[in-house]
Design an enzyme around this catalytic site. Structure first.
Site, PDB file in Angstrom:
ATOM      1  N   HIS A   1       0.838  -1.202   0.000  1.00 18.93           N
ATOM      2  CA  HIS A   1       0.000   0.000   0.000  1.00 18.93           C
ATOM      3  C   HIS A   1       0.872   1.251   0.000  1.00 18.93           C
ATOM      4  O   HIS A   1       2.020   1.207   0.446  1.00 18.93           O
ATOM      5  CB  HIS A   1      -0.876   0.051   1.264  1.00 18.93           C
ATOM      6  CG  HIS A   1      -2.013  -0.909   1.258  1.00 18.93           C
ATOM      7  ND1 HIS A   1      -2.367  -1.661   2.369  1.00 18.93           N
ATOM      8  CD2 HIS A   1      -2.893  -1.232   0.290  1.00 18.93           C
ATOM      9  CE1 HIS A   1      -3.424  -2.407   2.077  1.00 18.93           C
ATOM     10  NE2 HIS A   1      -3.762  -2.160   0.817  1.00 18.93           N
TER      11      HIS A   1
ATOM     12  N   CYS B   1      -2.559   0.841   9.878  1.00 16.44           N
ATOM     13  CA  CYS B   1      -3.632  -0.066   9.428  1.00 16.44           C
ATOM     14  C   CYS B   1      -4.648  -0.427  10.502  1.00 16.44           C
ATOM     15  O   CYS B   1      -5.772  -0.809  10.183  1.00 16.44           O
ATOM     16  CB  CYS B   1      -3.058  -1.396   8.948  1.00 16.44           C
ATOM     17  SG  CYS B   1      -1.484  -1.331   8.159  1.00 16.44           S
TER      18      CYS B   1
HETATM   19  C1  LIG Z   1      -0.873   0.595   5.253  1.00 13.16           C
HETATM   20  N1  LIG Z   1      -1.182  -0.817   5.240  1.00 13.16           N
HETATM   21  C2  LIG Z   1      -0.084  -1.652   5.070  1.00 13.16           C
HETATM   22  C3  LIG Z   1      -2.520  -1.221   5.393  1.00 13.16           C
HETATM   23  N2  LIG Z   1      -3.392  -0.352   5.501  1.00 13.16           N
HETATM   24  N3  LIG Z   1      -2.964  -2.489   5.365  1.00 13.16           N
HETATM   25  C4  LIG Z   1      -2.241  -3.698   5.527  1.00 13.16           C
HETATM   26  C5  LIG Z   1      -3.046  -4.904   5.149  1.00 13.16           C
HETATM   27  C6  LIG Z   1      -2.296  -6.185   5.256  1.00 13.16           C
HETATM   28  C7  LIG Z   1      -3.077  -7.395   4.838  1.00 13.16           C
HETATM   29  N4  LIG Z   1      -2.369  -8.581   5.165  1.00 13.16           N
HETATM   30  C8  LIG Z   1      -3.390  -7.377   3.349  1.00 13.16           C
HETATM   31  O1  LIG Z   1      -2.615  -7.933   2.584  1.00 13.16           O
HETATM   32  O2  LIG Z   1      -4.410  -6.831   2.942  1.00 13.16           O
END
Ligand SMILES: CN(C)C(=N)NCCC[C@H](N)C(=O)O
Length: 258
Positions: free
Chosen positions: A162, A247
């Site tokens: 992200h 997150c």
């Molecule tokens: C800013 N970040 C990194 C986030 N807002 N979300 C992380 C999501 C991680 C999850 N395992 C996935 O792969 O969706």
């Protein structure tokens, strides 16, 4: 100003969360729960109230509640996650924000957008493009936020999950990033490279305080030298799933009074 944050406690399937850019390693569920409680306690200690979004226990990644919505002023734009297994996560976030009095809009199919791709600071909204978020979703977000005066800017993203995995913003608007995963730092007027990947992840607690992971001690020292106060929390189990401090919550500054 009322400081309110949405959070969602980790579910029983957390260890099955998606990993894309790193190798899978075992997640300790008990430790993850204690770390989540530590994260919520840190918010409370800093004067934030929290609202728990109802669990979505069939969705391993539901604890990463930031990805389910983009909130700007009194408008909550419900996301449409890029990973199909995460799509059911948004319903309870929408319910929580409706109860809090937000106006609601949605990113519509076939486009997708994850909240983790959206970085806001002082009227500008940068959106990472190349992973879970589509160009059409950026157009939708631009149209929804234009009446609120926001400038929406698409940013290339290829090396990491992200946008907020690569960069976040300090209270003064300086964008901190870990160079190996930042595609184009020239997007930001003021950019500060940090020495550790988790150092690129800060949550603004107030105008002089940031929340970050204990796994970035050198960045912590760098930020303290700049006069910031740092609150650090252990995030190891979430970092194994490509998560970070941003997150685990959706920060609602100046929430409408429902
Ligand atoms: C800013 N970040 C990194 C986030 N807002 N979300 C992380 C999501 C991680 C999850 N395992 C996935 O792969 O969706």
């Amino acid at each position: 100003m009322r400081k309110l944050a949405l959070v969602r406690r980790p579910g029983p399937r957390l260890a099955d969360g998606i990993v894309t850019h790193i190798d899978r390693s075992p997640v300790d569920l008990d430790l993850a729960l204690r770390q989540w409680e530590g994260y919520v306690a840190a918010l409370h200690d800093e004067g934030w109230e929290t609202v728990e979004v109802d669990p979505a226990d069939d969705c391993p990644d539901a604890v990463f509640v930031e990805d389910t919505v983009v909130v700007y002023d009194d408008l909550a734009v419900v996301a449409r996650p890029g990973a199909d297994e995460r799509k059911p996560e948004t319903a309870a976030t929408e319910d929580a924000l409706r109860r809090l009095g937000y106006r609601l809009a949605r990113i519509e199919a076939p486009d997708t957008l994850d909240g983790g791709d959206v970085l806001k600071h002082d009227g500008t909204v940068w959106v990472g493009l190349g992973g879970r978020t589509t160009p059409g979703a950026v157009e939708q977000l631009r149209a929804l936020l234009a009446p609120l005066g926001a400038r929406v800017v698409g940013v290339p993203l290829a090396k990491v999950l992200h946008l907020k995995s690569a960069v976040t913003a300090l209270p003064d608007g300086t964008v901190v990033g870990w160079d190996p995963v930042v595609d184009d730092a020239s997007v930001w007027e003021s950019y500060l490279p940090v020495p550790e990947e988790p150092g690129a992840h800060v949550v603004l607690l107030d105008e002089s305080t940031v929340l970050m992971s204990t796994s970035a001690p050198r960045t912590r020292a760098l930020l303290e030298e700049r006069g910031l106060r740092v609150v650090a929390v252990d995030m190891s189990e979430y970092e194994k799933l490509e998560g970070c401090v941003t997150c685990l919550s959706v920060r609602l500054r100046g929430a409408p009074t429902a």
